[in-house]
Scaffold this motif. Structure first.
Motif, PDB file in Angstrom:
ATOM      1  N   ILE A 134     -43.351 -17.661  14.661  1.00 31.28           N
ATOM      2  CA  ILE A 134     -43.634 -18.742  13.717  1.00 31.28           C
ATOM      3  C   ILE A 134     -45.142 -18.882  13.501  1.00 31.28           C
ATOM      4  O   ILE A 134     -45.609 -19.140  12.402  1.00 31.28           O
ATOM      5  CB  ILE A 134     -43.039 -20.068  14.230  1.00 31.28           C
ATOM      6  N   VAL A 182     -44.717 -25.328  14.398  1.00 35.67           N
ATOM      7  CA  VAL A 182     -45.353 -25.305  13.078  1.00 35.67           C
ATOM      8  C   VAL A 182     -46.414 -26.404  12.969  1.00 35.67           C
ATOM      9  O   VAL A 182     -47.564 -26.160  12.562  1.00 35.67           O
ATOM     10  CB  VAL A 182     -44.302 -25.461  11.963  1.00 35.67           C
ATOM     11  N   ILE A 186     -50.444 -25.677  12.785  1.00 35.55           N
ATOM     12  CA  ILE A 186     -51.270 -26.002  11.613  1.00 35.55           C
ATOM     13  C   ILE A 186     -52.543 -26.709  12.049  1.00 35.55           C
ATOM     14  O   ILE A 186     -53.647 -26.396  11.579  1.00 35.55           O
ATOM     15  CB  ILE A 186     -50.464 -26.866  10.624  1.00 35.55           C
ATOM     16  N   PHE A 191     -53.138 -23.626   8.055  1.00 35.07           N
ATOM     17  CA  PHE A 191     -51.877 -23.272   7.389  1.00 35.07           C
ATOM     18  C   PHE A 191     -51.644 -21.766   7.379  1.00 35.07           C
ATOM     19  O   PHE A 191     -50.507 -21.312   7.395  1.00 35.07           O
ATOM     20  CB  PHE A 191     -51.885 -23.804   5.948  1.00 35.07           C
ATOM     21  N   ASP A 192     -52.704 -20.979   7.345  1.00 33.80           N
ATOM     22  CA  ASP A 192     -52.546 -19.525   7.273  1.00 33.80           C
ATOM     23  C   ASP A 192     -51.968 -18.938   8.548  1.00 33.80           C
ATOM     24  O   ASP A 192     -51.496 -17.793   8.546  1.00 33.80           O
ATOM     25  CB  ASP A 192     -53.902 -18.869   6.980  1.00 33.80           C
ATOM     26  N   VAL A 194     -49.341 -19.955  10.070  1.00 39.33           N
ATOM     27  CA  VAL A 194     -47.889 -20.135  10.107  1.00 39.33           C
ATOM     28  C   VAL A 194     -47.206 -19.048   9.285  1.00 39.33           C
ATOM     29  O   VAL A 194     -47.650 -18.704   8.177  1.00 39.33           O
ATOM     30  CB  VAL A 194     -47.494 -21.528   9.574  1.00 39.33           C
ATOM     31  N   ASN A 195     -46.139 -18.505   9.820  1.00 35.14           N
ATOM     32  CA  ASN A 195     -45.327 -17.506   9.116  1.00 35.14           C
ATOM     33  C   ASN A 195     -44.353 -18.269   8.200  1.00 35.14           C
ATOM     34  O   ASN A 195     -43.215 -18.561   8.571  1.00 35.14           O
ATOM     35  CB  ASN A 195     -44.570 -16.644  10.133  1.00 35.14           C
ATOM     36  N   TRP A 196     -44.819 -18.558   6.980  1.00 34.09           N
ATOM     37  CA  TRP A 196     -44.034 -19.409   6.079  1.00 34.09           C
ATOM     38  C   TRP A 196     -42.729 -18.773   5.618  1.00 34.09           C
ATOM     39  O   TRP A 196     -41.728 -19.486   5.439  1.00 34.09           O
ATOM     40  CB  TRP A 196     -44.883 -19.827   4.885  1.00 34.09           C
ATOM     41  N   PRO A 197     -42.647 -17.451   5.402  1.00 31.08           N
ATOM     42  CA  PRO A 197     -41.331 -16.863   5.084  1.00 31.08           C
ATOM     43  C   PRO A 197     -40.293 -17.106   6.170  1.00 31.08           C
ATOM     44  O   PRO A 197     -39.116 -17.357   5.879  1.00 31.08           O
ATOM     45  CB  PRO A 197     -41.649 -15.372   4.930  1.00 31.08           C
ATOM     46  N   VAL A 199     -40.281 -19.708   8.204  1.00 29.11           N
ATOM     47  CA  VAL A 199     -39.920 -21.125   8.081  1.00 29.11           C
ATOM     48  C   VAL A 199     -38.960 -21.333   6.917  1.00 29.11           C
ATOM     49  O   VAL A 199     -38.011 -22.121   6.999  1.00 29.11           O
ATOM     50  CB  VAL A 199     -41.188 -21.980   7.911  1.00 29.11           C
ATOM     51  N   GLY A 200     -39.185 -20.597   5.805  1.00 29.52           N
ATOM     52  CA  GLY A 200     -38.286 -20.697   4.656  1.00 29.52           C
ATOM     53  C   GLY A 200     -36.884 -20.228   4.973  1.00 29.52           C
ATOM     54  O   GLY A 200     -35.897 -20.827   4.529  1.00 29.52           O
ATOM     55  N   ALA A 482     -42.596 -31.365  13.157  1.00 30.59           N
ATOM     56  CA  ALA A 482     -43.925 -30.827  12.835  1.00 30.59           C
ATOM     57  C   ALA A 482     -44.966 -31.939  12.786  1.00 30.59           C
ATOM     58  O   ALA A 482     -46.056 -31.819  13.369  1.00 30.59           O
ATOM     59  CB  ALA A 482     -43.873 -30.082  11.500  1.00 30.59           C
TER      60      ALA A 482
END
Length: 497
Positions: A134, A182, A186, A191-192, A194-197, A199-200, A482
């Motif tokens: 994450i 997460v 942050i 924010f960079d 975090v592995n946002w895909p 999390v999605g 979070a």
């Protein structure tokens, strides 16, 4: 005038009456005291467990050379394990209790033993430290930042699960930990980091998990109704199909446990696990045929006679679900704790760490203690307050949970066992609503009657208020954890200055 003897006798009688009244008042006071203090027993015992975990960590590490950090993390890890036991295990035992296949005491005993056995026998030796990538490890490479991140995530997840349990909402402990990572990540690295895909994909599982579980459970219930419940010879149909369903259940659980829960004992590829599951399923089918025939001898040709035939398979499935939960989800409680222990002991940040035996014990025993002390409330809600369950419907829920996890893992879909089980219960309830309305409409048209809107509303078999509460809790799990973890990380940073 009364004689002296009579006066003395009356005085003695009055004395005894006065004494009886005083004793009655004392008795009522004792009952009131017990009634008031009863809700404090469980929190008190939970506090004792946290203290014992803290003392154990203190004995291993002491307070020198940052050992106090490990001691604090052990206390939080124990608190987290208690909350996982109070919330997550209800999904395994709720259907069996709601269907009256198990008493509450029996369910608590079986689940507690199965959870501990699953953790110690099949729990992983190595656990991920940042919840499956994450947060990028290189972004929190400093040991003190990493320890602070893990502590913040652990505290936030534990607090959220505790709140959700108090509200009567079964939530995903994995999602709670991920949300905590997460939020703290942050604040720690931006924010960079975090592995946002990832999390999605976790957010997508809020829909995927319950829908898959509900559809599969509804399909199994539809099959049982079509082939067994509404058959002319119900007992004969049960003798044919119940062993088949038991075989499918055994094969599904065997495949699930081999691929997900027994990595520590043996590691096999998915195809081999499926073949072994099929073999064990066929063996269970062969064994259950004479057992079902013997159990159904002399039974009347009615639906009520079918329910006991699903009782034992339901109990076994609940125990297997708890075993698998202990094998897989203990890392949610102690993964961050193991990461803190590794970082403090070796002074470096690792993407995966060894799981010490004493850390595993805190997680396994904490889950079981939390289940026994706080689990009954959520077990009753899951098992009997969403929709009415009987052994057949509860069997559909358990079988759906095993099949859904296997299918989703093969498809690479992130799913939550909590969401699957609760979704399966809703699926069974909504299918019953649809089926009951369909039959009522058919019979009404056949008799020349039209089903009034008021009658259709009265036939609702799923409590909508619980659906709203649970769905809202699922949606806010990651954002709430979070935000809470971010605030805790900020506070810990201020305290460390």
């Amino acid at each position: 005038m009364p004689a002296d003897g009579q006066t003395e006798t009356r005085q003695q009688v009055n004395q005894w009456k006065t004494l009886d009244k005083d004793l009655g008042r004392i008795g009522r006071l004792e009952e009131a005291t017990l009634f008031i203090s009863r809700p404090l027993v469980a929190p008190g015992l939970a506090l004792v467990f946290v203290v014992l975990a803290t003392v154990g960590a203190l004995a291993v590490f002491g307070l020198d050379n940052s050992g106090w950090i490990v001691v604090a993390a052990a206390a939080v890890g124990a608190y987290m394990a208690l909350n996982i036991g109070a919330n997550d295990v209800a999904n395994n035992m709720g259907p069996a209790v709601g269907a009256k296949a198990l008493t509450m005491g029996g369910a608590l005993a079986i689940a507690a033993v199965a959870e501990v056995a699953g953790a110690f026998i099949a729990g992983g030796d190595v656990v991920g430290t940042i919840s499956g990538g994450i947060v990028a490890p290189e972004m929190v490479a400093e040991p003190h930042l990493f320890v602070r991140l893990m502590m913040s995530a652990l505290i936030a997840a534990a607090l959220w699960i505790n709140l959700a349990t108090a509200l009567g909402a079964p939530v995903s402990t994995t999602h709670s930990v991920v949300g905590g990572v997460v939020g703290a990540g942050i604040v720690a690295a931006g924010f960079d980091a975090v592995n946002w895909p990832m999390v999605g994909s976790i957010a997508a599982s809020w829909v995927i998990s319950p829908v898959m579980g509900g559809v599969i459970a509804a399909a199994i219930l539809a099959f049982i109704k079509a082939r067994i419940t509404y058959a002319e010879d119900k007992i004969g149909a049960a003798r044919l199909w119940v062993p088949v369903l038991v075989g499918i259940m055994t094969g599904a659980f065997a495949t699930y446990l081999i691929t997900k829960g027994l990595k520590r004992v043996v590691s096999v590829d998915p195809l081999t696990a499926l073949l072994l599951g099929c073999v064990l399923g066929a063996l269970a089918w062969a064994i259950s045929r004479p057992l079902v025939r013997r159990a159904s001898e002399g039974a009347e040709n009615r639906k009520k006679s079918l329910k006991p035939l699903f009782g034992l398979p339901l109990v076994i499935s609940a125990a297997l679900l708890s075993f698998a939960h202990g094998a897989n989800d203990v890392a949610n409680a102690v993964g961050p704790l193991a990461a803190v222990v590794h970082t403090v002991a070796l002074g470096d940040v690792a993407t995966s760490v060894e799981l010490p035996l004493w850390v595993m014990a805190i997680g396994a025993l904490g889950i079981s203690v939390g289940l026994v002390l706080f689990g009954p409330k959520l077990i009753l809600m899951v098992g009997s307050e969403i929709t009415k369950l009987n052994p057949m419907r509860a069997f559909c829920v358990a079988l759906s949970a095993a099949i859904t996890v296997i299918v989703a893992s093969w498809m690479g879909l992130p799913v939550s066992s909590t969401h699957i089980a609760v979704g399966a219960i809703f699926g069974v309830g909504f299918y019953r609503e649809w089926h009951a309305e369909r039959r009522a409409r058919f019979l009404g048209l056949k008799k020349g009657k039209v089903l009034a809107p008021e009658e259709r509303a009265r036939r609702k078999l799923v409590r909508r208020s619980h659906m709203t509460t649970i769905a809202a809790a699922w949606v806010i799990t990651v954002p709430f954890s979070a935000g809470l973890a971010a605030a805790i990380y900020w506070l810990l940073t201020l305290m460390s200055r």
